[in-house]
Design a protein around this motif. Sequence first.
Motif, PDB file in Angstrom:
ATOM      1  N   GLU A  59      25.458  18.692  19.743  1.00  0.00           N
ATOM      2  CA  GLU A  59      24.801  19.759  18.990  1.00  0.00           C
ATOM      3  C   GLU A  59      25.452  19.967  17.623  1.00  0.00           C
ATOM      4  O   GLU A  59      24.766  20.208  16.632  1.00  0.00           O
ATOM      5  CB  GLU A  59      24.852  21.065  19.788  1.00  0.00           C
ATOM      6  N   TYR A  60      26.773  19.885  17.569  1.00  0.00           N
ATOM      7  CA  TYR A  60      27.478  20.113  16.306  1.00  0.00           C
ATOM      8  C   TYR A  60      27.032  19.112  15.247  1.00  0.00           C
ATOM      9  O   TYR A  60      26.750  19.471  14.098  1.00  0.00           O
ATOM     10  CB  TYR A  60      28.983  20.016  16.541  1.00  0.00           C
ATOM     11  N   ALA A  61      26.955  17.840  15.618  1.00  0.00           N
ATOM     12  CA  ALA A  61      26.516  16.802  14.688  1.00  0.00           C
ATOM     13  C   ALA A  61      25.088  17.065  14.207  1.00  0.00           C
ATOM     14  O   ALA A  61      24.779  16.923  13.018  1.00  0.00           O
ATOM     15  CB  ALA A  61      26.597  15.433  15.353  1.00  0.00           C
ATOM     16  N   LYS A  62      24.216  17.470  15.117  1.00  0.00           N
ATOM     17  CA  LYS A  62      22.819  17.736  14.761  1.00  0.00           C
ATOM     18  C   LYS A  62      22.719  18.914  13.791  1.00  0.00           C
ATOM     19  O   LYS A  62      21.898  18.904  12.872  1.00  0.00           O
ATOM     20  CB  LYS A  62      22.003  18.019  16.015  1.00  0.00           C
ATOM     21  N   MET A  63      23.559  19.924  13.988  1.00  0.00           N
ATOM     22  CA  MET A  63      23.537  21.098  13.114  1.00  0.00           C
ATOM     23  C   MET A  63      23.971  20.737  11.698  1.00  0.00           C
ATOM     24  O   MET A  63      23.345  21.143  10.713  1.00  0.00           O
ATOM     25  CB  MET A  63      24.447  22.189  13.690  1.00  0.00           C
ATOM     26  N   LYS A  64      25.055  19.988  11.580  1.00  0.00           N
ATOM     27  CA  LYS A  64      25.531  19.580  10.255  1.00  0.00           C
ATOM     28  C   LYS A  64      24.512  18.665   9.568  1.00  0.00           C
ATOM     29  O   LYS A  64      24.276  18.764   8.364  1.00  0.00           O
ATOM     30  CB  LYS A  64      26.880  18.875  10.375  1.00  0.00           C
ATOM     31  N   LYS A  65      23.901  17.760  10.334  1.00  0.00           N
ATOM     32  CA  LYS A  65      22.903  16.845   9.770  1.00  0.00           C
ATOM     33  C   LYS A  65      21.690  17.624   9.270  1.00  0.00           C
ATOM     34  O   LYS A  65      21.102  17.267   8.228  1.00  0.00           O
ATOM     35  CB  LYS A  65      22.482  15.847  10.847  1.00  0.00           C
ATOM     36  N   LYS A  66      21.309  18.674   9.969  1.00  0.00           N
ATOM     37  CA  LYS A  66      20.178  19.496   9.551  1.00  0.00           C
ATOM     38  C   LYS A  66      20.415  20.083   8.163  1.00  0.00           C
ATOM     39  O   LYS A  66      19.521  20.085   7.309  1.00  0.00           O
ATOM     40  CB  LYS A  66      19.956  20.613  10.570  1.00  0.00           C
ATOM     41  N   ILE A  67      21.619  20.582   7.913  1.00  0.00           N
ATOM     42  CA  ILE A  67      21.942  21.161   6.605  1.00  0.00           C
ATOM     43  C   ILE A  67      21.973  20.067   5.541  1.00  0.00           C
ATOM     44  O   ILE A  67      21.453  20.252   4.426  1.00  0.00           O
ATOM     45  CB  ILE A  67      23.291  21.899   6.653  1.00  0.00           C
ATOM     46  N   ARG A 104      23.890  30.863  19.661  1.00  0.00           N
ATOM     47  CA  ARG A 104      24.815  31.514  18.727  1.00  0.00           C
ATOM     48  C   ARG A 104      25.269  30.538  17.648  1.00  0.00           C
ATOM     49  O   ARG A 104      25.340  30.893  16.460  1.00  0.00           O
ATOM     50  CB  ARG A 104      26.022  32.050  19.479  1.00  0.00           C
ATOM     51  N   SER A 105      25.564  29.298  18.032  1.00  0.00           N
ATOM     52  CA  SER A 105      26.045  28.309  17.075  1.00  0.00           C
ATOM     53  C   SER A 105      24.981  27.949  16.051  1.00  0.00           C
ATOM     54  O   SER A 105      25.267  27.821  14.860  1.00  0.00           O
ATOM     55  CB  SER A 105      26.512  27.047  17.813  1.00  0.00           C
ATOM     56  N   ARG A 106      23.731  27.807  16.496  1.00  0.00           N
ATOM     57  CA  ARG A 106      22.653  27.513  15.551  1.00  0.00           C
ATOM     58  C   ARG A 106      22.416  28.674  14.592  1.00  0.00           C
ATOM     59  O   ARG A 106      22.089  28.477  13.419  1.00  0.00           O
ATOM     60  CB  ARG A 106      21.368  27.163  16.299  1.00  0.00           C
ATOM     61  N   ASN A 107      22.585  29.886  15.104  1.00  0.00           N
ATOM     62  CA  ASN A 107      22.410  31.056  14.242  1.00  0.00           C
ATOM     63  C   ASN A 107      23.398  31.029  13.075  1.00  0.00           C
ATOM     64  O   ASN A 107      23.059  31.427  11.955  1.00  0.00           O
ATOM     65  CB  ASN A 107      22.596  32.343  15.043  1.00  0.00           C
ATOM     66  N   VAL A 108      24.614  30.542  13.331  1.00  0.00           N
ATOM     67  CA  VAL A 108      25.638  30.462  12.285  1.00  0.00           C
ATOM     68  C   VAL A 108      25.517  29.160  11.495  1.00  0.00           C
ATOM     69  O   VAL A 108      25.419  29.158  10.271  1.00  0.00           O
ATOM     70  CB  VAL A 108      27.050  30.580  12.893  1.00  0.00           C
ATOM     71  N   ASN A 109      25.529  28.034  12.216  1.00  0.00           N
ATOM     72  CA  ASN A 109      25.648  26.721  11.579  1.00  0.00           C
ATOM     73  C   ASN A 109      24.361  26.210  10.944  1.00  0.00           C
ATOM     74  O   ASN A 109      24.413  25.340  10.072  1.00  0.00           O
ATOM     75  CB  ASN A 109      26.139  25.688  12.596  1.00  0.00           C
ATOM     76  N   VAL A 110      23.226  26.719  11.393  1.00  0.00           N
ATOM     77  CA  VAL A 110      21.950  26.256  10.846  1.00  0.00           C
ATOM     78  C   VAL A 110      21.259  27.374  10.085  1.00  0.00           C
ATOM     79  O   VAL A 110      21.196  27.358   8.855  1.00  0.00           O
ATOM     80  CB  VAL A 110      21.026  25.693  11.950  1.00  0.00           C
ATOM     81  N   THR A 113      32.537  21.496  21.555  1.00  0.00           N
ATOM     82  CA  THR A 113      32.334  22.062  22.888  1.00  0.00           C
ATOM     83  C   THR A 113      31.734  23.456  22.797  1.00  0.00           C
ATOM     84  O   THR A 113      30.846  23.823  23.588  1.00  0.00           O
ATOM     85  CB  THR A 113      33.663  22.109  23.657  1.00  0.00           C
ATOM     86  N   GLU A 114      32.187  24.257  21.834  1.00  0.00           N
ATOM     87  CA  GLU A 114      31.644  25.596  21.631  1.00  0.00           C
ATOM     88  C   GLU A 114      30.169  25.526  21.260  1.00  0.00           C
ATOM     89  O   GLU A 114      29.344  26.310  21.743  1.00  0.00           O
ATOM     90  CB  GLU A 114      32.434  26.308  20.532  1.00  0.00           C
ATOM     91  N   CYS A 115      29.815  24.585  20.399  1.00  0.00           N
ATOM     92  CA  CYS A 115      28.413  24.428  19.989  1.00  0.00           C
ATOM     93  C   CYS A 115      27.540  24.019  21.170  1.00  0.00           C
ATOM     94  O   CYS A 115      26.385  24.445  21.273  1.00  0.00           O
ATOM     95  CB  CYS A 115      28.302  23.391  18.880  1.00  0.00           C
ATOM     96  N   ALA A 116      28.085  23.194  22.061  1.00  0.00           N
ATOM     97  CA  ALA A 116      27.321  22.751  23.231  1.00  0.00           C
ATOM     98  C   ALA A 116      27.157  23.874  24.260  1.00  0.00           C
ATOM     99  O   ALA A 116      26.089  24.030  24.857  1.00  0.00           O
ATOM    100  CB  ALA A 116      28.009  21.550  23.866  1.00  0.00           C
TER     101      ALA A 116
END
Length: 251
Positions: free
Chosen positions: A100-108, A63-69, A55-58
Amino acid sequence: MLKILGHTGNIGGRLLEKYPTAGIIHGRLGDTYFDYSDIDSDDTIALCAAISAPTECAKHPVRSRNVNVYGTMNFIDRVVNIGAKVIFLSSDAVIGGIGEYAKMKKKIEDEFMDYINVKILRLSYNFHRKDRFTSYLEKCNETGEVAEIFSPLSRNIIHRDDTVDAIINLYKYWEAPQIINCGGPDLLCRSDLAKILKEEVLPDLNIKVINPGDDFYKDRSGITEMRSDHLSGLIGRPVKTIREAIRMEFK
Protein backbone atom coordinates in the motif's frame (compact mmCIF):
# COMPACT_ATOMS: atom_id res chain seq x y z
CA MET A 1 11.82 30.96 1.98
CA LEU A 2 12.31 27.28 2.68
CA LYS A 3 9.59 25.96 5.00
CA ILE A 4 9.06 22.50 6.43
CA LEU A 5 5.90 20.49 6.98
CA GLY A 6 6.90 17.60 9.25
CA HIS A 7 9.74 19.25 11.17
CA THR A 8 9.63 16.70 14.02
CA GLY A 9 10.26 13.68 11.80
CA ASN A 10 13.42 11.89 10.75
CA ILE A 11 14.19 14.02 7.69
CA GLY A 12 12.38 17.21 8.67
CA GLY A 13 14.09 17.40 12.05
CA ARG A 14 17.56 17.04 10.57
CA LEU A 15 16.69 19.54 7.83
CA LEU A 16 15.80 22.11 10.46
CA GLU A 17 19.09 21.43 12.28
CA LYS A 18 21.16 21.93 9.12
CA TYR A 19 19.09 24.85 7.82
CA PRO A 20 17.87 26.64 10.98
CA THR A 21 16.52 29.65 9.05
CA ALA A 22 13.82 27.43 7.55
CA GLY A 23 10.27 28.15 8.57
CA ILE A 24 7.89 25.64 10.13
CA ILE A 25 4.43 24.86 8.76
CA HIS A 26 2.11 23.71 11.54
CA GLY A 27 -0.76 21.37 10.76
CA ARG A 28 -1.49 17.79 9.78
CA LEU A 29 -2.09 16.41 6.32
CA GLY A 30 -5.74 15.48 5.94
CA ASP A 31 -6.90 18.06 8.50
CA THR A 32 -10.00 19.84 7.19
CA TYR A 33 -8.96 23.03 8.96
CA PHE A 34 -5.37 23.18 7.71
CA ASP A 35 -4.16 26.79 7.87
CA TYR A 36 -2.40 27.95 4.69
CA SER A 37 -2.06 31.58 5.75
CA ASP A 38 1.68 31.22 6.56
CA ILE A 39 2.54 30.08 3.02
CA ASP A 40 3.62 32.79 0.59
CA SER A 41 4.03 32.63 -3.17
CA ASP A 42 7.85 32.78 -2.96
CA ASP A 43 8.11 29.87 -0.49
CA THR A 44 9.38 26.36 -1.14
CA ILE A 45 7.77 23.74 1.08
CA ALA A 46 9.71 20.60 1.98
CA LEU A 47 6.89 18.10 2.42
CA CYS A 48 8.41 15.76 5.00
CA ALA A 49 5.17 14.61 6.64
CA ALA A 50 3.72 11.15 5.89
CA ILE A 51 2.87 7.79 7.36
CA SER A 52 5.98 6.04 6.10
CA ALA A 53 5.99 2.58 7.71
CA PRO A 54 4.83 -0.01 5.11
CA THR A 55 3.33 -2.22 7.82
CA GLU A 56 1.35 0.71 9.25
CA CYS A 57 0.01 1.54 5.78
CA ALA A 58 -1.05 -2.08 5.28
CA LYS A 59 -2.74 -2.40 8.68
CA HIS A 60 -4.50 0.98 8.55
CA PRO A 61 -5.08 1.69 4.85
CA VAL A 62 -7.97 4.15 5.31
CA ARG A 63 -6.11 6.38 7.76
CA SER A 64 -2.90 6.09 5.73
CA ARG A 65 -4.61 7.02 2.46
CA ASN A 66 -6.23 9.99 4.15
CA VAL A 67 -2.74 11.30 4.99
CA ASN A 68 -0.52 9.95 2.22
CA VAL A 69 -2.90 10.38 -0.70
CA TYR A 70 -5.90 12.66 -0.15
CA GLY A 71 -4.28 14.96 2.41
CA THR A 72 -1.05 15.13 0.44
CA MET A 73 -2.78 15.79 -2.88
CA ASN A 74 -4.92 18.52 -1.41
CA PHE A 75 -1.92 20.13 0.30
CA ILE A 76 0.25 20.17 -2.82
CA ASP A 77 -2.62 21.47 -4.95
CA ARG A 78 -3.36 24.31 -2.52
CA VAL A 79 0.32 25.28 -2.21
CA VAL A 80 0.82 25.31 -5.98
CA ASN A 81 -2.29 27.45 -6.40
CA ILE A 82 -0.78 29.95 -3.97
CA GLY A 83 2.21 30.09 -6.32
CA ALA A 84 4.68 28.37 -4.00
CA LYS A 85 6.85 25.33 -4.74
CA VAL A 86 6.77 21.86 -3.17
CA ILE A 87 9.53 19.30 -2.68
CA PHE A 88 7.65 16.01 -2.29
CA LEU A 89 9.51 13.20 -0.54
CA SER A 90 8.62 10.01 -2.33
CA SER A 91 10.22 6.60 -1.87
CA ASP A 92 12.23 3.95 -3.65
CA ALA A 93 9.24 1.74 -2.82
CA VAL A 94 7.58 2.98 -6.02
CA ILE A 95 10.27 1.11 -7.99
CA GLY A 96 9.45 -2.19 -6.30
CA GLY A 97 5.75 -1.39 -6.48
CA ILE A 98 4.79 -3.73 -3.63
CA GLY A 99 2.38 -2.82 -0.85
CA GLU A 100 0.00 0.00 0.00
CA TYR A 101 2.80 2.43 0.84
CA ALA A 102 4.35 2.09 -2.62
CA LYS A 103 0.96 2.57 -4.29
CA MET A 104 0.29 5.72 -2.25
CA LYS A 105 3.62 7.34 -3.16
CA LYS A 106 3.18 6.36 -6.83
CA LYS A 107 -0.27 7.97 -6.85
CA ILE A 108 1.22 11.33 -5.81
CA GLU A 109 4.07 11.03 -8.31
CA ASP A 110 1.63 10.34 -11.15
CA GLU A 111 -0.66 13.20 -10.14
CA PHE A 112 2.03 15.91 -10.01
CA MET A 113 4.62 14.56 -12.46
CA ASP A 114 4.22 17.49 -14.88
CA TYR A 115 3.83 20.36 -12.40
CA ILE A 116 6.67 22.85 -12.77
CA ASN A 117 6.30 23.91 -9.13
CA VAL A 118 6.69 20.36 -7.80
CA LYS A 119 9.91 18.34 -7.49
CA ILE A 120 10.02 14.70 -6.43
CA LEU A 121 12.81 13.17 -4.34
CA ARG A 122 12.68 9.38 -4.10
CA LEU A 123 14.28 8.37 -0.82
CA SER A 124 15.97 5.12 0.03
CA TYR A 125 16.67 4.00 3.60
CA ASN A 126 18.26 7.01 5.32
CA PHE A 127 21.03 5.89 7.66
CA HIS A 128 21.99 7.84 10.77
CA ARG A 129 23.15 6.83 14.22
CA LYS A 130 19.71 7.23 15.84
CA ASP A 131 17.66 5.53 13.12
CA ARG A 132 15.58 2.63 14.44
CA PHE A 133 17.70 -0.19 13.01
CA THR A 134 21.08 1.29 13.96
CA SER A 135 19.83 2.14 17.46
CA TYR A 136 18.72 -1.48 17.85
CA LEU A 137 22.13 -2.76 16.78
CA GLU A 138 23.94 -0.36 19.10
CA LYS A 139 21.77 -1.52 22.00
CA CYS A 140 22.52 -5.18 21.18
CA ASN A 141 26.23 -4.38 21.07
CA GLU A 142 26.03 -2.86 24.55
CA THR A 143 23.83 -5.52 26.19
CA GLY A 144 25.14 -8.66 24.49
CA GLU A 145 21.73 -9.46 23.05
CA VAL A 146 21.90 -11.23 19.66
CA ALA A 147 20.67 -8.91 16.91
CA GLU A 148 18.05 -10.62 14.74
CA ILE A 149 18.19 -9.18 11.23
CA PHE A 150 15.69 -9.79 8.44
CA SER A 151 17.18 -10.77 5.10
CA PRO A 152 16.84 -10.19 2.21
CA LEU A 153 16.04 -6.51 2.73
CA SER A 154 18.34 -4.64 0.37
CA ARG A 155 18.33 -0.94 -0.49
CA ASN A 156 20.76 1.73 -1.72
CA ILE A 157 21.24 2.94 1.84
CA ILE A 158 22.13 6.63 1.99
CA HIS A 159 23.46 8.91 4.70
CA ARG A 160 20.60 11.07 5.93
CA ASP A 161 22.71 14.22 5.57
CA ASP A 162 23.06 13.58 1.83
CA THR A 163 19.27 13.54 1.51
CA VAL A 164 18.96 16.71 3.59
CA ASP A 165 21.62 18.42 1.47
CA ALA A 166 19.65 17.42 -1.62
CA ILE A 167 16.55 19.16 -0.25
CA ILE A 168 18.49 22.31 0.61
CA ASN A 169 20.21 22.45 -2.78
CA LEU A 170 16.99 21.75 -4.64
CA TYR A 171 15.45 24.72 -2.83
CA LYS A 172 18.37 26.86 -4.02
CA TYR A 173 18.65 25.44 -7.55
CA TRP A 174 15.14 24.63 -8.81
CA GLU A 175 16.40 23.87 -12.33
CA ALA A 176 17.24 20.29 -11.30
CA PRO A 177 15.38 17.35 -12.93
CA GLN A 178 11.75 16.74 -12.00
CA ILE A 179 12.49 13.44 -10.26
CA ILE A 180 15.73 12.79 -8.38
CA ASN A 181 16.55 9.44 -6.82
CA CYS A 182 18.20 9.76 -3.40
CA GLY A 183 20.10 6.56 -2.77
CA GLY A 184 23.61 5.59 -1.81
CA PRO A 185 26.23 4.24 -4.23
CA ASP A 186 25.94 0.59 -3.11
CA LEU A 187 23.06 -1.89 -2.83
CA LEU A 188 23.26 -3.23 0.74
CA CYS A 189 21.20 -5.72 2.68
CA ARG A 190 20.44 -4.88 6.30
CA SER A 191 22.77 -7.74 7.23
CA ASP A 192 25.52 -6.08 5.18
CA LEU A 193 24.98 -2.83 7.07
CA ALA A 194 25.14 -4.68 10.39
CA LYS A 195 28.41 -6.38 9.43
CA ILE A 196 29.97 -3.07 8.38
CA LEU A 197 28.83 -1.45 11.63
CA LYS A 198 30.42 -4.34 13.52
CA GLU A 199 33.70 -3.86 11.65
CA GLU A 200 33.72 -0.10 12.12
CA VAL A 201 32.19 0.75 15.50
CA LEU A 202 30.27 -2.15 17.13
CA PRO A 203 32.91 -4.83 17.77
CA ASP A 204 30.83 -6.84 20.27
CA LEU A 205 27.77 -7.13 18.02
CA ASN A 206 26.44 -10.66 17.49
CA ILE A 207 24.24 -11.13 14.43
CA LYS A 208 21.59 -13.70 13.53
CA VAL A 209 20.18 -13.44 10.00
CA ILE A 210 16.52 -14.43 9.67
CA ASN A 211 14.25 -14.89 6.67
CA PRO A 212 11.01 -13.23 7.87
CA GLY A 213 8.71 -15.25 5.60
CA ASP A 214 6.38 -14.47 2.73
CA ASP A 215 3.93 -12.37 4.74
CA PHE A 216 6.64 -9.80 5.44
CA TYR A 217 7.19 -9.22 1.72
CA LYS A 218 3.52 -8.56 0.99
CA ASP A 219 4.09 -4.97 2.16
CA ARG A 220 7.61 -4.37 0.80
CA SER A 221 10.11 -5.61 -1.73
CA GLY A 222 13.00 -7.75 -0.54
CA ILE A 223 15.39 -6.04 -2.94
CA THR A 224 14.99 -2.53 -4.36
CA GLU A 225 17.89 -1.20 -6.39
CA MET A 226 17.83 2.47 -7.37
CA ARG A 227 20.34 4.42 -9.45
CA SER A 228 20.80 8.02 -8.31
CA ASP A 229 22.45 9.52 -11.37
CA HIS A 230 21.59 13.17 -10.66
CA LEU A 231 22.22 13.24 -6.92
CA SER A 232 25.95 14.02 -6.86
CA GLY A 233 25.42 16.87 -9.28
CA LEU A 234 22.69 18.31 -7.10
CA ILE A 235 24.64 18.22 -3.84
CA GLY A 236 27.91 19.22 -5.51
CA ARG A 237 30.02 16.29 -4.29
CA PRO A 238 30.09 12.48 -4.35
CA VAL A 239 27.44 10.68 -2.33
CA LYS A 240 29.02 9.17 0.79
CA THR A 241 29.65 5.46 1.07
CA ILE A 242 28.11 3.75 4.07
CA ARG A 243 31.53 3.44 5.75
CA GLU A 244 32.06 7.18 5.37
CA ALA A 245 28.59 7.80 6.79
CA ILE A 246 29.22 5.52 9.77
CA ARG A 247 32.50 7.23 10.60
CA MET A 248 30.81 10.64 10.46
CA GLU A 249 27.90 9.53 12.66
CA PHE A 250 30.06 7.80 15.30
CA LYS A 251 33.04 10.17 15.35
